[in-house]
Design an enzyme around this catalytic site. Structure first.
Site, PDB file in Angstrom:
ATOM      1  N   GLN A  67     -10.539 -11.075   6.861  1.00 26.02           N
ATOM      2  CA  GLN A  67     -10.166  -9.924   6.055  1.00 26.02           C
ATOM      3  C   GLN A  67     -10.327 -10.276   4.590  1.00 26.02           C
ATOM      4  O   GLN A  67      -9.735 -11.238   4.111  1.00 26.02           O
ATOM      5  CB  GLN A  67      -8.715  -9.561   6.388  1.00 26.02           C
ATOM      6  N   GLY A  68     -11.167  -9.516   3.874  1.00 26.59           N
ATOM      7  CA  GLY A  68     -11.407  -9.794   2.461  1.00 26.59           C
ATOM      8  C   GLY A  68     -10.676  -8.797   1.576  1.00 26.59           C
ATOM      9  O   GLY A  68     -11.186  -7.710   1.273  1.00 26.59           O
TER      10      GLY A  68
ATOM     11  N   SER B 296      -7.856 -10.014  -1.150  1.00 25.47           N
ATOM     12  CA  SER B 296      -7.502 -10.575  -2.451  1.00 25.47           C
ATOM     13  C   SER B 296      -8.723 -11.052  -3.221  1.00 25.47           C
ATOM     14  O   SER B 296      -9.723 -11.468  -2.639  1.00 25.47           O
ATOM     15  CB  SER B 296      -6.561 -11.763  -2.273  1.00 25.47           C
TER      16      SER B 296
ATOM     17  N   SER C 207      -8.633 -15.393   4.835  1.00 27.51           N
ATOM     18  CA  SER C 207      -8.282 -16.152   6.039  1.00 27.51           C
ATOM     19  C   SER C 207      -9.404 -16.101   7.061  1.00 27.51           C
ATOM     20  O   SER C 207      -9.934 -15.029   7.337  1.00 27.51           O
ATOM     21  CB  SER C 207      -7.020 -15.579   6.673  1.00 27.51           C
TER      22      SER C 207
ATOM     23  N   GLU D  21       0.672  -1.719  12.696  1.00 27.13           N
ATOM     24  CA  GLU D  21       0.492  -3.051  13.243  1.00 27.13           C
ATOM     25  C   GLU D  21       1.633  -3.966  12.847  1.00 27.13           C
ATOM     26  O   GLU D  21       2.011  -4.875  13.562  1.00 27.13           O
ATOM     27  CB  GLU D  21      -0.840  -3.596  12.739  1.00 27.13           C
TER      28      GLU D  21
ATOM     29  N   GLU E 245       8.336 -10.289  -3.687  1.00 30.08           N
ATOM     30  CA  GLU E 245       8.615  -9.468  -4.873  1.00 30.08           C
ATOM     31  C   GLU E 245       8.006  -8.077  -4.706  1.00 30.08           C
ATOM     32  O   GLU E 245       8.643  -7.063  -5.005  1.00 30.08           O
ATOM     33  CB  GLU E 245       8.062 -10.146  -6.132  1.00 30.08           C
TER      34      GLU E 245
END
Lengths: 405, 385
Positions: A131-132, A134, A166, A249, A382
């Site tokens: 998954q791209g 960031s 990841s 999910e 945060e």
């Protein structure tokens, strides 16, 4: 209110547990922190095992058969995932993004052709996804995404850089968040592309984490030509897809994490029986007893929060910003839990797995370090607290973000 | 699997909120703090008319026989208003014990009266040397012929000054094992030798008393349940009361979160609502997180009492009691901080919540006691998945 499974569901669970006993690969050893030395070995083990799950009719329980699923309900899926998380978390690890994000997003927003092209292969284990999201300048501020996809005839030409991606180094495809409208800012103009990682112009560089492992990568895109039919949903819809689909999910994720953590508590109790303090098992020490019980209670919070959200979803409820509660409940308590575990180990807490005197094969050394990522990945603590405060409690946005819709 | 409230439960909660909003505003709470008895006949009667006292009492004794989960709907609302008075002690301590192990005659004598609002009761359990531990019972009940003579001191007995009956735990055989030698007695506090003295308490919405027993002679008809085997009953009563008290805590924890959040929206500093600042915002979010967490845990614990097996019920009660009561204290403290100087005054309502929270945290076993229980149960029974 009823916390029990129906008798059919309970039978299904027992059937799966029995199946699992026969089908866990021989080289998988739950007493070790890692059964597979290299990423490639683990990937191979994952693929073999996923294939077995698929052959055994346990892959993608709640997805239609035509997409490699089993046509059952999400309850069966939850039962399978919980059981897997409690027995062989490691084996499933390479598929976390694949099953947790790629499948639901493609199933919900993909074209018929995309669903046919990907879902069966994912369920039978032949395809892994990353998954791209960031980027160097778009971490918590995901909407600042600047990787560009410019349409040229039948292709998008993709340029930019992703980071913390990841499994990019072991994946076949990537769920890539890009900006398709160059003039747009923030959430508008973002789109999803389904990108074949073997395309020319993609450069994957693994990044070593504080655990010494390399699940994350930097990924560079240099004039990568992605066919337009690999656009997921409509142009500019990327943000909505990201937010809504993944909330569903997340609920399943909480249920699964609860089961995995319960297993960890068992491991921790076993460890405290093994490790001594002043010649007696650490488990007899009242302070450690308090800490272990406290960790167990926090795991029960996660478990029952997860089940409660799951039950709401079963009744047709749409998960909302309160999903941030679940994220906080699996991340922060895991840090306290692993801290407590190292505390029990005392002077042995520095000894790494495989070394003489190492405790439980270095499981807790790894887990302690890994847990520090929990409050950062998938939206920092945060950000989760901002979401709760602003979108659940209705507190005003702070001035610096007030212009962001 | 269905983890949601049913229609009846939602209706009970709605009615209770409406009733308490009208009958128990903060002025009433303040008045009852000053009041020696701590409640009024008027509100007690109205509550009985709403059937709140009858909820957990079996139909054969003038009650409705509902689940603990159903009663929790009322208790949560009571927590939201820091409801004063002896409802909790009467219903969750005295009545539960009598329902659990009373003889037909004992049930006949007390339960219909409790159900219709004419009788009140409590549990005399804690002893000076037991600290917050619920399983430390050493007060002696000496056998003399067919009678028993009780001598000793019970502390932190809630609402004993307005009770018509005390369920008193005492030792009929010496020893330290709670499973052997504890017997429960039904004692009329007006009996010769019994003296009840209310103590000034931090949370003055819930009066606590010292009860002295000086050679109190009781016949065997006063024994509640089996002789020497009182712990079995008491343990079960305590678990239910721990869940009930946790329901109060969840209601209170939610309410203070709302108070703090509402304040953060309107209090202006540096030309903007303080809720704009992440330091304040995150504190409010934390209160929400903990209140929601406590609620999820509470549902599990209540269900386990109503429908779970014995092992599940025991570990859940201790987990729930420690977590929910600490949550209430965290949230009440957090609310005072968000309200700033205002929160620190007696004018503000928040101090009632903090005081109640601390009282609830220590009552019926403190968090450390319950975590130790949890650890012990995990060692004996393993993790119940």
């Amino acid at each position: 209110m009823d916390f029990r499974l129906t008798s059919e569901q309970e039978d299904f669970r027992k059937g799966f547990v029995a199946w699992l006993e026969k089908n866990i690969p021989d080289d998988f050893d739950p007493s070790r922190r890692r059964s597979y030395e290299t990423e490639e070995d683990l990937k191979r083990a994952y693929i073999d095992f996923q294939k077995r799950l698929s052959d055994g009719a346990y892959a993608g329980m709640h997805y239609p058969k035509e997409y490699g699923g089993q046509g059952k309900t999400i309850v069966e899926e939850a039962i399978v995932l919980q059981t897997l998380a409690a027995t062989c978390f490691e084996l499933r690890w390479p598929g976390v993004i694949t099953h947790g994000m790629a499948v639901p997003v493609i199933y919900t927003c993909g074209t018929e052709a995309q669903k046919k092209m990907f879902l069966t292969k994912i369920h039978d284990g032949t395809q892994l996804w990353s998954q791209g999201f960031s980027e160097p300048d778009a971490g918590s501020d995901v909407a600042n995404t600047s990787t560009l996809a410019v349409r040229k005839n039948d292709h998008y030409i993709v340029n930019g850089q992703k980071v913390w991606t990841s499994f990019a180094h072991v994946s076949d495809y990537c769920l890539l968040l890009v900006r398709t409208d160059t003039g747009s800012s923030k959430h508008k103009g973002l789109s999803y592309l389904l990108v074949d990682m073997s395309l020319p112009g993609i450069d994957v560089r693994p990044m070593t984490q504080i655990t010494g492992e390399a699940d994350f990568n930097e990924v560079f895109f240099d004039n990568v030509k992605v066919p337009v039919d690999m656009l997921l949903g409509a142009e500019g819809q990327g943000w909505q897809i990201a937010v809504t689909t993944l909330m569903f999910e997340r609920v399943l994720g909480d249920v699964v994490m609860g089961a995995a953590y319960e297993k960890k508590i068992e491991k921790m109790i076993a460890m405290a029986q093994l490790v001594k303090r002043s010649g007696r098992p650490a488990l007899e020490d009242p302070i450690f007893r308090q800490q272990i019980a406290g960790a167990y209670i926090e795991v029960q919070v996660l478990k029952y929060h997860g089940l409660r959200s799951f039950s709401r979803q079963l009744k047709g409820g749409v998960p909302g910003p309160e999903g941030s509660v679940g994220k906080l409940l699996w991340s922060e308590p895991n840090q306290r839990l692993t801290e407590a575990a190292l505390g029990v180990q005392g002077i042995f807490s520095q000894i790494m797995g495989g070394a003489p005197w190492s405790i439980q094969d270095g499981f807790w050394q790894f887990d302690f370090l890994r847990s520090k990522g929990n409050t950062i990945e998938a939206g920092t603590s945060e950000i989760q607290r901002n979401i709760i405060a602003e979108r659940v409690l209705g507190l005003p946005k702070d001035v610096s973000r007030a212009s962001i819709k | 699997m269905d983890i949601s409230l049913n229609k009846t439960q939602r209706d009970i909660a709605k009615e209770a909120r409406r009733f308490l909003k009208k009958e128990c505003p903060m002025e009433f709470v303040k008045e009852m703090c000053e009041d020696e008895r701590g409640f009024t006949e008027d509100i007690w009667k109205k509550m009985a008319d709403m059937d709140w006292m009858a909820m957990r009492i079996p139909e054969s004794y003038g009650g409705i026989g509902m689940d603990l989960m159903d009663l929790n709907m009322v208790l949560e609302e009571m927590g939201r208003t820091v409801f004063p008075g002896p409802f909790f002690s009467t219903i969750l301590l005295a009545a539960e014990a009598i329902v659990a192990s009373g003889s037909d005659a004992q049930k006949d004598r007390y339960l219909p009266g409790i159900a219709d609002g004419n009788l009140r009761g409590t549990l005399a359990m804690n002893e000076p040397d037991g600290g917050a531990d619920t399983d430390y019972i050493q007060m002696a009940a000496r056998a003399e012929g067919d009678d028993f003579v009780l001598t000793g001191t019970k502390v932190s007995v809630p609402d004993a000054h307005v009770a018509d009956v005390l369920v008193c735990a005492a030792r009929t055989e010496s020893g330290n094992d709670p499973n052997k030698g504890i017997t429960l007695f039904l004692v009329d506090p007006r009996e010769p030798g019994v003296s009840v003295s209310p103590l000034p308490t931090m949370d003055s919405t819930r009066k606590l008393c010292v009860v002295e027993f000086k050679g109190v002679r009781l016949g065997k008809e006063s024994i509640l349940g089996e002789r020497h085997r009182g712990w079995g009953t008491l343990k079960q009563v305590l678990q239910r009361a721990q869940i009930g008290l946790s329901a109060e805590c969840v209601g209170g924890a939610e309410r203070v979160m709302e108070i703090a959040t509402d304040y953060a929206k309107i209090r202006i500093q540096f030309n903007q609502p303080i809720g704009t600042f992440q330091a304040v915002k995150h504190r409010c979010a934390q209160m929400y997180l903990e209140a929601e967490s406590a609620r999820s845990l509470l549902y599990w614990g209540a269900w386990a009492q109503d429908y779970g097996d014995e092992k599940k019920a025991a570990v859940a009660a201790s987990a729930v009691k420690s977590y929910c009561s600490e949550t209430f204290t965290h949230n009440a403290s957090g609310a005072i901080q968000v309200l700033g100087g205002t929160g620190f005054t007696l004018e503000s309502e928040v101090h009632f919540y903090l005081k109640r929270a601390k009282g609830n945290e220590m009552a019926l076993g403190d968090p450390a006691f319950h975590r130790e229980q949890v650890m012990g149960l995990l060692q004996t029974n393993g993790i119940d998945k």
